[in-house]
Design an enzyme around this catalytic site. Sequence first.
Site, PDB file in Angstrom:
ATOM      1  N   ASP A 453       0.525  -2.452  -1.036  1.00 47.53           N
ATOM      2  CA  ASP A 453       1.669  -2.503  -0.041  1.00 47.53           C
ATOM      3  C   ASP A 453       2.763  -1.633  -0.357  1.00 47.53           C
ATOM      4  O   ASP A 453       3.869  -1.781  -0.747  1.00 47.53           O
ATOM      5  CB  ASP A 453       2.315  -4.091  -0.183  1.00 47.53           C
ATOM      6  CG  ASP A 453       2.790  -4.352  -1.390  1.00 47.53           C
ATOM      7  OD1 ASP A 453       2.687  -3.546  -2.485  1.00 47.53           O
ATOM      8  OD2 ASP A 453       3.287  -5.573  -1.663  1.00 47.53           O
ATOM      9  N   GLU A 454       2.130  -0.342  -0.307  1.00 46.56           N
ATOM     10  CA  GLU A 454       3.165   0.905  -0.613  1.00 46.56           C
ATOM     11  C   GLU A 454       2.881   1.865   0.409  1.00 46.56           C
ATOM     12  O   GLU A 454       3.212   2.142   1.364  1.00 46.56           O
ATOM     13  CB  GLU A 454       3.348   1.119  -1.971  1.00 46.56           C
ATOM     14  CG  GLU A 454       4.499   1.944  -2.298  1.00 46.56           C
ATOM     15  CD  GLU A 454       4.882   1.846  -3.817  1.00 46.56           C
ATOM     16  OE1 GLU A 454       4.224   1.109  -4.421  1.00 46.56           O
ATOM     17  OE2 GLU A 454       5.602   2.421  -4.434  1.00 46.56           O
ATOM     18  N   GLU A 728      -3.016   6.128 -11.138  1.00 46.03           N
ATOM     19  CA  GLU A 728      -1.582   6.199 -11.404  1.00 46.03           C
ATOM     20  C   GLU A 728      -1.260   6.114 -12.684  1.00 46.03           C
ATOM     21  O   GLU A 728      -0.130   7.039 -13.366  1.00 46.03           O
ATOM     22  CB  GLU A 728      -0.983   5.038 -10.476  1.00 46.03           C
ATOM     23  CG  GLU A 728       0.577   4.990 -10.733  1.00 46.03           C
ATOM     24  CD  GLU A 728       1.028   3.744  -9.905  1.00 46.03           C
ATOM     25  OE1 GLU A 728       0.528   2.737  -9.642  1.00 46.03           O
ATOM     26  OE2 GLU A 728       2.071   3.958  -9.360  1.00 46.03           O
TER      27      GLU A 728
HETATM   28  C1  BGC Z   1       4.933   4.972  -6.518  1.00 47.51           C
HETATM   29  C2  BGC Z   1       5.179   6.441  -7.335  1.00 47.51           C
HETATM   30  C3  BGC Z   1       6.630   6.929  -7.201  1.00 47.51           C
HETATM   31  C4  BGC Z   1       7.407   5.927  -7.875  1.00 47.51           C
HETATM   32  C5  BGC Z   1       8.851   6.256  -8.177  1.00 47.51           C
HETATM   33  C6  BGC Z   1       5.792   4.067  -7.398  1.00 47.51           C
HETATM   34  O1  BGC Z   1       5.894   2.915  -7.026  1.00 47.51           O
HETATM   35  O2  BGC Z   1       3.655   4.544  -6.318  1.00 47.51           O
HETATM   36  O3  BGC Z   1       4.363   7.320  -7.009  1.00 47.51           O
HETATM   37  O4  BGC Z   1       6.755   8.146  -7.452  1.00 47.51           O
HETATM   38  O5  BGC Z   1       7.166   4.559  -7.610  1.00 47.51           O
HETATM   39  O6  BGC Z   1       9.569   5.067  -8.128  1.00 47.51           O
END
Ligand code: BGC
Length: 869
Positions: A453-454, A728
């Site tokens: 959910d992003e 990630e």
């Molecule tokens: C994202 C990242 C992002 C980071 C920065 C994460 O939740 O998936 O790729 O740059 O937050 O806070």
Amino acid sequence: MTTAIHELWLENRRAGITIGIAETAPRISFIADASGPFELRFTRDDGRIETARVTDTQRVAWPFTPLAPREGGTLRVSGEKSPDGALETRVEVGIGDDWQVDFVSPSTVASRDAPRPAFLLRAVFDEANLPGDIRHARLHSTAHGVYELELNGVRVGDDILAPGWTSYSHRLRYRTHDITDALNDGENVLGAWLADGWYRGHIGFDGGVWDAYGSDVALLAQLEVTATDGSLHLVPLEWTWAPSAITEVGLYEGETFDARMLDKGWSAPGFDASDWKCAEVLPRTSFAARIEAPTALPVQEIETLPPVSVERQPDGRIRLDFGQNISGVLRVRVKADAGHTIRLHHAEVIEDGRLGVRPLRSATSVDTYIAAGDGVEIYRPRFTIHGFQYAELENWPGQLQDGDVEAVVIHTGMRRTAWFDSSHDGLNKLHSNVMWSMRDNFVDLPTDCPQRDERVGWTGDIQVFAPTALRLFAAHGTLTGWLRDLAFEQSDQGHVPNFVPWVECGFPNFPTAAWGDAAVIVPWEMYRNDGDVRILEAQYPSMRAWVDLVDELSGGSGLWNQGFQLGDWLDPTAPPEDPGKSHTDKYLVATAYHVRTARIVADTAALLGHVDDEARYRALAEKATRAFQDEFLSPTGRVVSDTPTSIAVALVFDLFADEAQAARAGSRLLELVGIGGFHISTGFVGTPIICDALVRAGSMDFAYHLLRQEELPSWLYPVSMGATTIWERWDSMLPDGTINPGDMTSFNHYALGAVADFLHRAVAGLSNDGPGWERIRFEPRPGGGLTRASARYDSVRGSASVAWVRDGERLIVTVEVPAASTGVVVLPGSTEEIEVGPGTHRFDTAFRAAVDDPDAPFYGWRREEPTAA
Ligand code: BGC
């Protein structure tokens, strides 16, 4: 001899849209296999012909009478004397601001915060509404929400999740479709499916938000027919609506399709729609957003993948592994009784024998299909998308047959431009994983991840990945649009939101180094890639505003040492639950970036001829450089903090006072990387540049040791764990097969894959020597036990390639320079710059044998081996 034209495009839309464009005098670019002069010929729809003779191939100013809105014709490019090798394209301008119709809506009030149904809209017209002799018919459309069109029972276009996600309060994209051949004699029916999407659905994290842009879903569709005499006819459309078979749908949650509710033939003539309700008209002028033509191709179905394994689970579900982590959906073919309900579950990984769905957080990603019971039924969800490699079919009726289920890969249509290969399977797989992570995350805008959910446009991620993105695919169109949104969402004070479009879901909304710097670095990288200053012109106010803001935040001192920062995000030494807790000083990162972006703005000002600005930003950059040196460097070249990221940043951003300092820091970097056992100890900021820093410090061999490392943390650890995309976290999956306990664990983030660019530039040795690939640098750097490496890049000036092969102590290097470029070759072990012209060149030289490449030196550090019981 024939001059062949290989590629022809308008503006920066390589292999992109040519109908419904915004520019009335689009610049023309093409690739030819020989030098000019060339003939450009434009044949208008009314038969008028204009020609022009040009010698350049890049961004040639439109040499014909500018086009009026809706005007079009055929552009042909050929070598002056060789029409045989000509290439043609349609060029047609959209409607500009000439909207004559209003939005129509089946739903103006959002219901509770849960996935909502999709709607059907329908309008009927017949010959009486059309001129007798039709030259062509165009449908210009967009929506609040996401939509798909049908005309006379047939889908219009191949756009998925149209109109995509932009900063809707400022900018909404429309699309022009050619529907000439789909028109009937007699009755015609135009239909639309319409759902919440980004506009009104659930988006964002930490609970996210609903109805971010409005409480309505609505369609805007203008149907125009041009008669053979050139007259324009607007076809009046009266819209009615009905509930659809999509009873619930959310981008994150998934889609429920009750096929029993599907009114067959609803978008075809002859259907009885007497019980449909009138759609509400929402005046177009009550919405502030500018309605624009797109700058890139839309999201499309790109390919389909069959499962590589199918396995019945003890609970009766059928598990499918597609062998590749993708963004997309399933397409199923099923025969079942009416009301039989099948659920499609998705996940990126398997943990403890089950789908690993925890990393999805609230993005449930389950699609539900309720069969109509009338023979073989085919279903592909329309208005949702998932990030997955595995799927499970719950309650599948009977046995699964070959071809019953396939995975549909969905992302922005982009031309692939780069290829890399070597004798090292791990590096090849790493490269493939980067390609996939980019594809899976270019779903209309550059996102962080495709599954949880992003899925938002994090600025820092694309900032570090931009050079790689622009190498791998012609991503200019996508980035051009996204940068417009960035500029729109930038505050008057210059603040760039941490992701764009921004949605207020609780994340700190403060200026952040390396993230906000995307405003400057992304357009600069685009210019470096294709040599087009127009993106710099367009973004210049935004670029300046960001640097001015940081200057202010530094109190005019050049030292940015206060406030919120993400720093070297995801440094592997940071605890899983606190990824910002890097051992690199956050303000060192912030100040270094301030120098970098101030310098870029100074260079941009120079290019654009803003003399005063140039001086101002040059001074600002110098001030920040001195502040950096005073605060973070010792006179002899120690860097505070003493970490690989700190030193890498100082080396690659060129922040040392002199070469002696840089040399001292360089040897410390080698030492630190060695002490770290050639494991990665850098995060988002350090990782993309660490290999370049090692080369700058004098050791390509160290870069190879780091690249070839397979122990955790390293680029190849995920490869050794079977990854098909970039993770990630280095340890998104732990060695025991469990998923990292951190709440933020994706298996598909491109940022750490930015190293792919280094594989092209340094390992294979193919780089751009100045903007736009006018001059190409071939500098192969064999090592790491590799016996060969090669790279190709389809630049805007044509295809460039390099290949090196080692045979004992013999090294053969082959380079290819496109017709519109020149090159320089630097062979390993030499500093001589050998000038080369268009064509293929081969060098046979001596270099140490692959078996003599050094092993990683031992710095007294070893991972503890578990002792046998
Ligand atoms: C994202 C990242 C992002 C980071 C920065 C994460 O939740 O998936 O790729 O740059 O937050 O806070």
